[in-house]
Each structure stands twice: as structure tokens, then as C-alpha cells.
Design a protein around this motif. Structure first.
Motif, PDB file in Angstrom:
ATOM      1  N   ASN A  62       0.852  -1.189   0.000  1.00 39.39           N
ATOM      2  CA  ASN A  62       0.000   0.000   0.000  1.00 39.39           C
ATOM      3  C   ASN A  62       0.884   1.233   0.000  1.00 39.39           C
ATOM      4  O   ASN A  62       1.931   1.246   0.653  1.00 39.39           O
ATOM      5  CB  ASN A  62      -0.878   0.044   1.253  1.00 39.39           C
ATOM      6  N   TRP A  97       0.399   5.299   0.796  1.00 35.51           N
ATOM      7  CA  TRP A  97      -0.503   6.305   1.361  1.00 35.51           C
ATOM      8  C   TRP A  97       0.052   7.686   1.051  1.00 35.51           C
ATOM      9  O   TRP A  97       1.245   7.937   1.235  1.00 35.51           O
ATOM     10  CB  TRP A  97      -0.613   6.137   2.874  1.00 35.51           C
ATOM     11  N   ILE A 145      -0.456  11.383   2.330  1.00 38.64           N
ATOM     12  CA  ILE A 145      -1.054  12.118   3.443  1.00 38.64           C
ATOM     13  C   ILE A 145      -0.648  13.581   3.317  1.00 38.64           C
ATOM     14  O   ILE A 145       0.536  13.910   3.458  1.00 38.64           O
ATOM     15  CB  ILE A 145      -0.567  11.542   4.787  1.00 38.64           C
ATOM     16  N   GLY A 150      -6.443  13.107   1.510  1.00 40.16           N
ATOM     17  CA  GLY A 150      -5.468  12.039   1.445  1.00 40.16           C
ATOM     18  C   GLY A 150      -5.922  10.977   0.458  1.00 40.16           C
ATOM     19  O   GLY A 150      -7.056  11.000  -0.023  1.00 40.16           O
ATOM     20  N   SER A 151      -5.035  10.063   0.151  1.00 40.94           N
ATOM     21  CA  SER A 151      -5.370   9.002  -0.785  1.00 40.94           C
ATOM     22  C   SER A 151      -4.482   7.793  -0.534  1.00 40.94           C
ATOM     23  O   SER A 151      -3.470   7.888   0.158  1.00 40.94           O
ATOM     24  CB  SER A 151      -5.188   9.508  -2.225  1.00 40.94           C
ATOM     25  N   MET A 152      -4.874   6.674  -1.117  1.00 43.13           N
ATOM     26  CA  MET A 152      -4.120   5.439  -0.992  1.00 43.13           C
ATOM     27  C   MET A 152      -4.216   4.696  -2.309  1.00 43.13           C
ATOM     28  O   MET A 152      -5.224   4.777  -3.002  1.00 43.13           O
ATOM     29  CB  MET A 152      -4.699   4.574   0.131  1.00 43.13           C
ATOM     30  N   THR A 204      -2.975   5.781  -8.857  1.00 41.95           N
ATOM     31  CA  THR A 204      -3.990   6.437  -8.025  1.00 41.95           C
ATOM     32  C   THR A 204      -5.306   6.636  -8.770  1.00 41.95           C
ATOM     33  O   THR A 204      -6.271   7.106  -8.185  1.00 41.95           O
ATOM     34  CB  THR A 204      -3.499   7.808  -7.515  1.00 41.95           C
ATOM     35  N   ARG A 248       3.689   7.212   2.837  1.00 41.74           N
ATOM     36  CA  ARG A 248       3.950   6.015   3.661  1.00 41.74           C
ATOM     37  C   ARG A 248       3.751   4.793   2.772  1.00 41.74           C
ATOM     38  O   ARG A 248       2.712   4.662   2.127  1.00 41.74           O
ATOM     39  CB  ARG A 248       3.004   5.962   4.850  1.00 41.74           C
TER      40      ARG A 248
END
Length: 132
Positions: free
Chosen positions: A47, A49, A51, A62-64, A74, A88
Motif C-alpha cells: 500500500n 498512502w 497524506i 489524502g489518498s491510498m 492512483t 507512507r
């Protein structure tokens, strides 16, 4: 009955565009794709992330994104807003272990501040080997 119907139509005609405008993606949303490697090799799965760094004035969402075979995109999520972010990355070996379909972590989660671009494009991430 006709008055109730007219009110329903009027309310729907006013509220629906407001709701749809609130659900649309912001014009500042960009889509990033790229590779994620660890020690020079593609990360099997994981994953990533994004932020927004509020301390640096980035008030975006935010997005992941999922990492599969060393690639992320994305586009399938919310996209990201450009600017200062904490990124992250959780990197897994991809070998199913019990209930964990992603497998075991191959390194501790990697976190780094990045200035994301303001336009869609490609951005690659390299997780350095060794202590972080």
C-alpha cells in the motif's frame, strides 16, 4: 398532491446539482502512476498512502493506492492533490501467510516527505535497504 409534487421537483432540481458538485473530483486532483522498489527490486504488493502535510499548508484530501508487482496507480482511488505530502509505503512479500493475503512485511513501513507534482504523471519510489 400536485403542490407536493411541484415542491419535490423544485427541491430535487436545486439539491441534486449541489450534491453532484460536492461529489465531483476537485480540479486540483492529479493522478500518479509509478513503480515502487525495495533494494532495487519491485515490491510484490503493498500500500502507498499519500497524506497531505497540513503543516506545510496542504489542506487537500489524502489518498491510498495498492502496489502490485512493483506498480501503483492512483486512478482507481481519489487521486491526489499536488504539494507537500507524507508518503507512507507498506511493502509485503506477496506470499499468503494465514489470513494475511499480502504476506509478510519485507521491511518496516517507509515514510518520507515529498513534494508531489501539480499535474498528473509518473512518480517512482525507492525504499532504501537497511535501517530507516
Amino acid at each position: 398532491m400536485a403542490t407536493r409534487w411541484k415542491w419535490s421537483v423544485a427541491i430535487t432540481a436545486f439539491v441534486l446539482p449541489v450534491i453532484l458538485a460536492g461529489c465531483r473530483k476537485d480540479d486540483s486532483t492529479v493522478h500518479l502512476t509509478g513503480s515502487v522498489t525495495y533494494d532495487g527490486r519491485p515490491v510484490p504488493c503493498g500500500n502507498i498512502w499519500f497524506i497531505p502535510d497540513h503543516k506545510q499548508g496542504n489542506s487537500g484530501h489524502g489518498s491510498m493506492a495498492l502496489i502490485r508487482d512493483g506498480k501503483y496507480d492512483t486512478q482507481s482511488g481519489l487521486g491526489v492533490v499536488g504539494g507537500a505530502h507524507l508518503v507512507r509505503i507498506e511493502a509485503f512479500d506477496g506470499v499468503v501467510h494465514g489470513d494475511n493475503a499480502d504476506g509478510k512485511l519485507i521491511t518496516k513501513p517507509y515514510e518520507q516527505s515529498f513534494e508531489l507534482p501539480m499535474t498528473s504523471g509518473t512518480l517512482d519510489f525507492e525504499i532504501p535497504a537497511g535501517p530507516q
